[in-house]
Write an enzyme that holds these catalytic residues in place. Structure first.
Site, PDB file in Angstrom:
ATOM      1  N   ASP A 129      -2.769  -0.727   8.607  1.00 42.90           N
ATOM      2  CA  ASP A 129      -3.511   0.369   7.987  1.00 42.90           C
ATOM      3  C   ASP A 129      -4.969   0.273   8.396  1.00 42.90           C
ATOM      4  O   ASP A 129      -5.817   0.927   7.807  1.00 42.90           O
ATOM      5  CB  ASP A 129      -3.419   0.270   6.453  1.00 42.90           C
ATOM      6  CG  ASP A 129      -3.953  -1.059   5.955  1.00 42.90           C
ATOM      7  OD1 ASP A 129      -3.305  -2.091   6.219  1.00 42.90           O
ATOM      8  OD2 ASP A 129      -5.034  -1.084   5.345  1.00 42.90           O
ATOM      9  N   ASP A 137      -3.683  -9.698   8.720  1.00 42.02           N
ATOM     10  CA  ASP A 137      -5.109  -9.699   8.376  1.00 42.02           C
ATOM     11  C   ASP A 137      -5.879  -9.125   9.574  1.00 42.02           C
ATOM     12  O   ASP A 137      -5.714  -9.592  10.696  1.00 42.02           O
ATOM     13  CB  ASP A 137      -5.570 -11.131   8.074  1.00 42.02           C
ATOM     14  CG  ASP A 137      -4.921 -11.661   6.801  1.00 42.02           C
ATOM     15  OD1 ASP A 137      -4.694 -10.860   5.873  1.00 42.02           O
ATOM     16  OD2 ASP A 137      -4.621 -12.868   6.742  1.00 42.02           O
ATOM     17  N   TYR A 143       1.320  -3.616  -0.696  1.00 37.73           N
ATOM     18  CA  TYR A 143       0.082  -3.626   0.077  1.00 37.73           C
ATOM     19  C   TYR A 143      -0.119  -2.277   0.777  1.00 37.73           C
ATOM     20  O   TYR A 143      -1.195  -1.689   0.754  1.00 37.73           O
ATOM     21  CB  TYR A 143       0.127  -4.765   1.110  1.00 37.73           C
ATOM     22  CG  TYR A 143      -1.129  -4.830   1.918  1.00 37.73           C
ATOM     23  CD1 TYR A 143      -2.221  -5.588   1.502  1.00 37.73           C
ATOM     24  CD2 TYR A 143      -1.251  -4.087   3.082  1.00 37.73           C
ATOM     25  CE1 TYR A 143      -3.397  -5.598   2.230  1.00 37.73           C
ATOM     26  CE2 TYR A 143      -2.411  -4.092   3.817  1.00 37.73           C
ATOM     27  CZ  TYR A 143      -3.477  -4.858   3.391  1.00 37.73           C
ATOM     28  OH  TYR A 143      -4.637  -4.861   4.116  1.00 37.73           O
ATOM     29  N   GLU A 150       4.880 -17.609   4.964  1.00 39.43           N
ATOM     30  CA  GLU A 150       3.724 -17.065   4.233  1.00 39.43           C
ATOM     31  C   GLU A 150       2.996 -18.245   3.579  1.00 39.43           C
ATOM     32  O   GLU A 150       3.607 -18.978   2.799  1.00 39.43           O
ATOM     33  CB  GLU A 150       4.205 -16.061   3.181  1.00 39.43           C
ATOM     34  CG  GLU A 150       3.164 -15.589   2.182  1.00 39.43           C
ATOM     35  CD  GLU A 150       1.951 -14.938   2.830  1.00 39.43           C
ATOM     36  OE1 GLU A 150       2.106 -13.924   3.510  1.00 39.43           O
ATOM     37  OE2 GLU A 150       0.840 -15.493   2.671  1.00 39.43           O
TER      38      GLU A 150
HETATM   39  C1  LIG Z   1      -2.737  -8.196   4.431  1.00 43.50           C
HETATM   40  S1  LIG Z   1      -1.478  -9.288   3.985  1.00 43.50           S
HETATM   41  C2  LIG Z   1       0.014  -8.337   4.256  1.00 43.50           C
HETATM   42  C3  LIG Z   1       1.208  -8.900   3.576  1.00 43.50           C
HETATM   43  C4  LIG Z   1       2.554  -8.236   3.856  1.00 43.50           C
HETATM   44  N1  LIG Z   1       2.937  -8.394   5.239  1.00 43.50           N
HETATM   45  C5  LIG Z   1       2.599  -6.785   3.462  1.00 43.50           C
HETATM   46  O1  LIG Z   1       2.632  -5.903   4.316  1.00 43.50           O
HETATM   47  O2  LIG Z   1       2.587  -6.518   2.246  1.00 43.50           O
HETATM   48  C6  LIG Z   1      -1.461 -10.445   5.343  1.00 43.50           C
HETATM   49  C7  LIG Z   1      -0.647 -11.671   5.051  1.00 43.50           C
HETATM   50  O3  LIG Z   1      -0.576 -12.511   6.200  1.00 43.50           O
HETATM   51  C8  LIG Z   1      -0.567 -13.849   5.755  1.00 43.50           C
HETATM   52  N2  LIG Z   1      -0.928 -14.743   6.878  1.00 43.50           N
HETATM   53  C9  LIG Z   1      -2.141 -14.919   7.438  1.00 43.50           C
HETATM   54  N3  LIG Z   1      -2.078 -15.839   8.432  1.00 43.50           N
HETATM   55  C10 LIG Z   1      -0.784 -16.249   8.498  1.00 43.50           C
HETATM   56  C11 LIG Z   1      -0.080 -17.186   9.304  1.00 43.50           C
HETATM   57  N4  LIG Z   1      -0.700 -17.896  10.256  1.00 43.50           N
HETATM   58  N5  LIG Z   1       1.245 -17.362   9.089  1.00 43.50           N
HETATM   59  C12 LIG Z   1       1.880 -16.651   8.116  1.00 43.50           C
HETATM   60  N6  LIG Z   1       1.270 -15.745   7.336  1.00 43.50           N
HETATM   61  C13 LIG Z   1      -0.047 -15.538   7.508  1.00 43.50           C
HETATM   62  C14 LIG Z   1      -1.575 -13.841   4.618  1.00 43.50           C
HETATM   63  O4  LIG Z   1      -1.424 -14.939   3.730  1.00 43.50           O
HETATM   64  C15 LIG Z   1      -1.247 -12.516   3.938  1.00 43.50           C
HETATM   65  O5  LIG Z   1      -0.286 -12.653   2.919  1.00 43.50           O
END
Ligand SMILES: C[S@@+](CC[C@H](N)C(=O)[O-])C[C@H]1O[C@@H](n2cnc3c(N)ncnc32)[C@H](O)[C@@H]1O
Length: 226
Positions: free
Chosen positions: A167, A131, A207, A82
């Site tokens: 979602d 994301d 989230y 993360e």
């Molecule tokens: C919408 S959040 C969801 C977080 C968590 N998985 C949850 O369900 O609560 C998406 C997460 O993906 C992480 N992220 C984005 N690109 C990433 C990458 N290349 N490697 C690891 N994490 C990543 C972001 O920092 C963010 O915390």
């Protein structure tokens, strides 16, 4: 190929509001002890000193799911990546509170880390609420793309499981379309309830709870590596 494994750029934020003193101390003191080694293959022997099954979470957010799974399966090993500092700090809090000894963390890109896992070295890969990049012109940034999926497929053992939650309706359709085109994954759903209701052992993250409060639906996908 024009997707995240070849672009190799992290999108999104890596820092939010300043950490509280306790969180900063966790990052300074606990993260080095739980960090994955800087180099070398990431197998269970290197990380945990034995041959336990390994799980990998991509973008663990605040770490609730990672900590829950690690607590549920104390004889398994968990790797989480993360890039968001505040998320890493929150995950460290869960690890400390749960006295979890079976998690290793990486603050940064999950794909860089995944590459260092030997092929067939993982039993589970989790990608929860990635994301969504809902605009079509950003579609190549989505984790559900051929490059990341090839990597995930290579690192899962035969019979291993890939779990995806979202979602976002655009992402949901996109993921179903991309995954339907793959021969290396079997979708485990037999009826609609299988992807509309939370499977056992899959906890709700903050989230996800927020998404539901705001009226969004959540879809749960489980795929078997064949
Ligand atoms: C919408 S959040 C969801 C977080 C968590 N998985 C949850 O369900 O609560 C998406 C997460 O993906 C992480 N992220 C984005 N690109 C990433 C990458 N290349 N490697 C690891 N994490 C990543 C972001 O920092 C963010 O915390």
């Amino acid at each position: 190929m024009n997707d995240p494994t070849t672009i190799r750029r992290l999108y999104g934020r890596s820092k939010g509001r300043p950490l509280r003193a306790g969180q900063a101390a966790l990052v300074e003191e606990l993260l080095p002890a739980l960090g994955v080694p800087e180099a070398g293959p990431l197998d269970s022997r290197a990380l945990f000193g034995d041959d336990r099954p390994l799980h990998f979470e991509i973008g663990f957010g605040a770490g609730e799911h990672l900590a829950f799974r690690a607590d549920l399966l104390p004889d398994h090993g968990f790797i989480g990546a993360e890039p968001f500092l505040n998320g890493v700090a929150a995950a460290l809090g869960h690890i400390r509170d749960g006295r979890l000894a079976n998690i290793r963390l990486h603050m940064g890109d999950a794909l860089d880390l995944l590459e260092r896992v030997p092929d067939g070295g993982l039993r589970f890969v989790y990608l929860l609420h990635p994301d969504p990049w809902p605009k079509a012109r950003h579609a190549k940034r989505r984790m559900i793309n051929p490059g990341p999926l090839d990597l995930i497929a290579a690192k899962l053992e035969t019979g291993g499981e890939f779990r995806l939650g979202t979602d976002d309706p655009v992402y949901c359709r996109w993921a179903m379309m991309v995954m339907a085109g793959r021969r290396d994954f079997d979708w485990l759903a037999e009826c609609a309830a299988d992807f509309l209701t939370r499977p056992g052992g899959w906890p709700e993250t903050r989230y996800e709870a927020k998404a539901r409060r705001e009226g969004r639906e959540v879809w749960y996908f489980r795929y078997r590596r064949v």
